[in-house]
Design a protein around this motif. Structure first.
Motif, PDB file in Angstrom:
ATOM      1  N   ARG A 124     -32.554   9.915  15.790  1.00 21.05           N
ATOM      2  CA  ARG A 124     -32.860   8.490  14.886  1.00 21.05           C
ATOM      3  C   ARG A 124     -33.851   8.921  13.638  1.00 21.05           C
ATOM      4  O   ARG A 124     -34.841   8.332  13.383  1.00 21.05           O
ATOM      5  CB  ARG A 124     -33.596   7.376  15.616  1.00 21.05           C
ATOM      6  N   ILE A 125     -33.410   9.848  13.028  1.00 17.58           N
ATOM      7  CA  ILE A 125     -34.081  10.398  11.905  1.00 17.58           C
ATOM      8  C   ILE A 125     -34.438   9.311  10.653  1.00 17.58           C
ATOM      9  O   ILE A 125     -35.372   9.747  10.004  1.00 17.58           O
ATOM     10  CB  ILE A 125     -33.748  11.572  10.960  1.00 17.58           C
ATOM     11  N   ASP A 126     -33.561   8.436  10.475  1.00 18.60           N
ATOM     12  CA  ASP A 126     -33.664   7.289   9.803  1.00 18.60           C
ATOM     13  C   ASP A 126     -35.076   6.620  10.000  1.00 18.60           C
ATOM     14  O   ASP A 126     -35.898   5.988   9.042  1.00 18.60           O
ATOM     15  CB  ASP A 126     -32.681   6.191   9.594  1.00 18.60           C
ATOM     16  N   ARG A 127     -35.537   6.387  11.295  1.00 14.34           N
ATOM     17  CA  ARG A 127     -36.516   5.691  11.817  1.00 14.34           C
ATOM     18  C   ARG A 127     -37.711   6.300  11.205  1.00 14.34           C
ATOM     19  O   ARG A 127     -38.875   5.848  10.714  1.00 14.34           O
ATOM     20  CB  ARG A 127     -36.763   5.457  13.132  1.00 14.34           C
ATOM     21  N   ASP A 128     -37.692   7.745  11.303  1.00 15.19           N
ATOM     22  CA  ASP A 128     -38.896   8.548  11.327  1.00 15.19           C
ATOM     23  C   ASP A 128     -39.180   8.767   9.688  1.00 15.19           C
ATOM     24  O   ASP A 128     -40.105   8.700   9.230  1.00 15.19           O
ATOM     25  CB  ASP A 128     -38.877   9.807  12.086  1.00 15.19           C
ATOM     26  N   LEU A 129     -37.831   8.960   8.977  1.00 17.27           N
ATOM     27  CA  LEU A 129     -38.113   9.308   7.656  1.00 17.27           C
ATOM     28  C   LEU A 129     -38.770   7.862   6.906  1.00 17.27           C
ATOM     29  O   LEU A 129     -39.636   7.920   6.060  1.00 17.27           O
ATOM     30  CB  LEU A 129     -36.748   9.406   7.042  1.00 17.27           C
ATOM     31  N   ASP A 206     -35.992  -0.052   2.231  1.00 10.26           N
ATOM     32  CA  ASP A 206     -35.194  -0.968   2.625  1.00 10.26           C
ATOM     33  C   ASP A 206     -33.719  -0.339   2.391  1.00 10.26           C
ATOM     34  O   ASP A 206     -32.641  -0.859   3.018  1.00 10.26           O
ATOM     35  CB  ASP A 206     -35.204  -2.192   1.895  1.00 10.26           C
ATOM     36  N   LYS A 207     -33.582   0.379   1.129  1.00 11.19           N
ATOM     37  CA  LYS A 207     -31.981   0.764   0.841  1.00 11.19           C
ATOM     38  C   LYS A 207     -31.926   1.843   1.839  1.00 11.19           C
ATOM     39  O   LYS A 207     -30.748   2.086   2.203  1.00 11.19           O
ATOM     40  CB  LYS A 207     -32.078   1.419  -0.296  1.00 11.19           C
ATOM     41  N   MET A 208     -32.852   2.621   2.385  1.00  8.85           N
ATOM     42  CA  MET A 208     -32.646   3.886   3.271  1.00  8.85           C
ATOM     43  C   MET A 208     -32.041   3.290   4.538  1.00  8.85           C
ATOM     44  O   MET A 208     -31.177   3.716   5.369  1.00  8.85           O
ATOM     45  CB  MET A 208     -33.750   4.559   3.534  1.00  8.85           C
ATOM     46  N   ASP A 210     -30.440   0.480   4.909  1.00 11.28           N
ATOM     47  CA  ASP A 210     -29.319  -0.038   4.920  1.00 11.28           C
ATOM     48  C   ASP A 210     -28.032   1.316   4.769  1.00 11.28           C
ATOM     49  O   ASP A 210     -26.861   1.077   5.516  1.00 11.28           O
ATOM     50  CB  ASP A 210     -29.136  -0.776   3.430  1.00 11.28           C
ATOM     51  N   MET A 211     -28.353   2.132   4.384  1.00 11.77           N
ATOM     52  CA  MET A 211     -27.624   3.483   4.382  1.00 11.77           C
ATOM     53  C   MET A 211     -27.486   3.752   5.840  1.00 11.77           C
ATOM     54  O   MET A 211     -26.473   4.201   6.277  1.00 11.77           O
ATOM     55  CB  MET A 211     -28.123   4.790   3.664  1.00 11.77           C
ATOM     56  N   ALA A 212     -28.602   3.877   6.484  1.00 13.11           N
ATOM     57  CA  ALA A 212     -28.374   4.430   7.903  1.00 13.11           C
ATOM     58  C   ALA A 212     -27.590   3.387   8.750  1.00 13.11           C
ATOM     59  O   ALA A 212     -26.776   3.890   9.553  1.00 13.11           O
ATOM     60  CB  ALA A 212     -29.976   4.236   8.463  1.00 13.11           C
ATOM     61  N   LEU A 213     -27.480   2.042   8.557  1.00 14.26           N
ATOM     62  CA  LEU A 213     -26.633   1.063   9.088  1.00 14.26           C
ATOM     63  C   LEU A 213     -25.328   1.391   9.096  1.00 14.26           C
ATOM     64  O   LEU A 213     -24.593   1.554   9.983  1.00 14.26           O
ATOM     65  CB  LEU A 213     -27.040  -0.477   8.736  1.00 14.26           C
TER      66      LEU A 213
END
Length: 260
Positions: A124-129, A206-208, A210-213
């Protein structure tokens, strides 16, 4: 030291972690996914080899339904293993271990500036980034493991089975952030991506998110390699066949080999 610390990555990756910490400016390192400390040791020794006084924060739950650490005991057991490995490597004074989630670490103990961020946990790299976006130095190095398309079947210590999509989601997330100009990939060693925060990039969390979703939604249908499936089935069969029967099968096969 890597072998003693149960290192699971190719040796070349540990060598590159060592070199990165030695050559990259800055001495504050955050690692998500301690395991038994092989990567931590490589990073810290690399920084020390360059005359730095590194501050290394390493984070791991040391437990969980899908954690490989559960094979070695509970959180206390794993912490003892890790501390012993750091002590034997002579780096204990430079390491701070956080036993818990990366989200809790981001709130409770994260340093003000991160020069090198290493992600090798649950994919889940989106969470950590997103959690560490405001802490990354302008040209921070970012290392992300499990960067490939591999889907695998794995088994827990109790014998139950699960599908591992960590590599797939890691690749989709990182590729999306690269395409959006947030991260630059410098090199890929085996399945570990050595990256940099893109120069001048503005990270809108916030955009990051949305991209992850969108990346997670793509997991609804995911291809699985037939060879990987066959290897897993063969491994499970072998694990459940009594040793005496396996020996009889080997003896039978040996008798079927034609004489020359």
């Amino acid at each position: 030291m890597v072998i003693q610390a149960n290192g699971m990555l190719p040796f070349e990756v540990y060598r590159d972690l060592y070199d990165l910490a030695a050559q990259f400016p800055g001495d504050t390192i955050v690692e998500i996914g301690t395991a038994h400390g092989a990567g931590t040791i490589s990073l810290c020794l690399g920084a020390l080899s360059a005359g730095k006084q590194p501050k290394v924060f390493t984070v791991d739950r040391f437990e969980g339904r899908y954690s490989s650490r559960s094979a070695y005991g509970d959180v206390r057991d794993n912490l003892e293993i890790v501390r012993n490995n750091f002590r034997d490597s002579g780096i204990g004074e430079h390491i701070k271990i956080f036993a818990g989630s990366s989200s809790d670490f981001a709130v409770q103990q994260c340093p003000d500036v991160i020069d090198i961020l290493v992600l090798d946990a649950d994919g889940r790299i989106d969470r950590d980034l997103i959690n560490f976006a405001s802490k990354l130095s302008p040209h921070a190095a970012i290392v992300i493991d499990d960067y490939d398309h591999r889907v695998s079947l794995s088994s827990r210590p109790d014998g139950s089975t699960y599908v591992d999509l960590k590599h797939v989601i890691t690749k989709r997330l990182l590729d999306r952030y690269v395409a959006e100009g947030l991260i630059d990939i410098v090199n890929v060693q085996k399945s570990t991506a050595f990256c940099r925060k893109a120069e001048g990039a503005e990270w809108d969390v916030d955009k990051m998110a949305d991209m992850a979703l969108e990346c997670y939604r793509e997991l609804v249908f995911t291809d699985i390699d037939r060879i990987a499936l066959f290897r897993w089935l063969r491994k499970r069969v072998k694990a459940n066949v009594p040793p005496w029967l396996m020996q009889r099968l080997r003896n039978y096969r040996a008798r079927q080999v034609p004489a020359h």
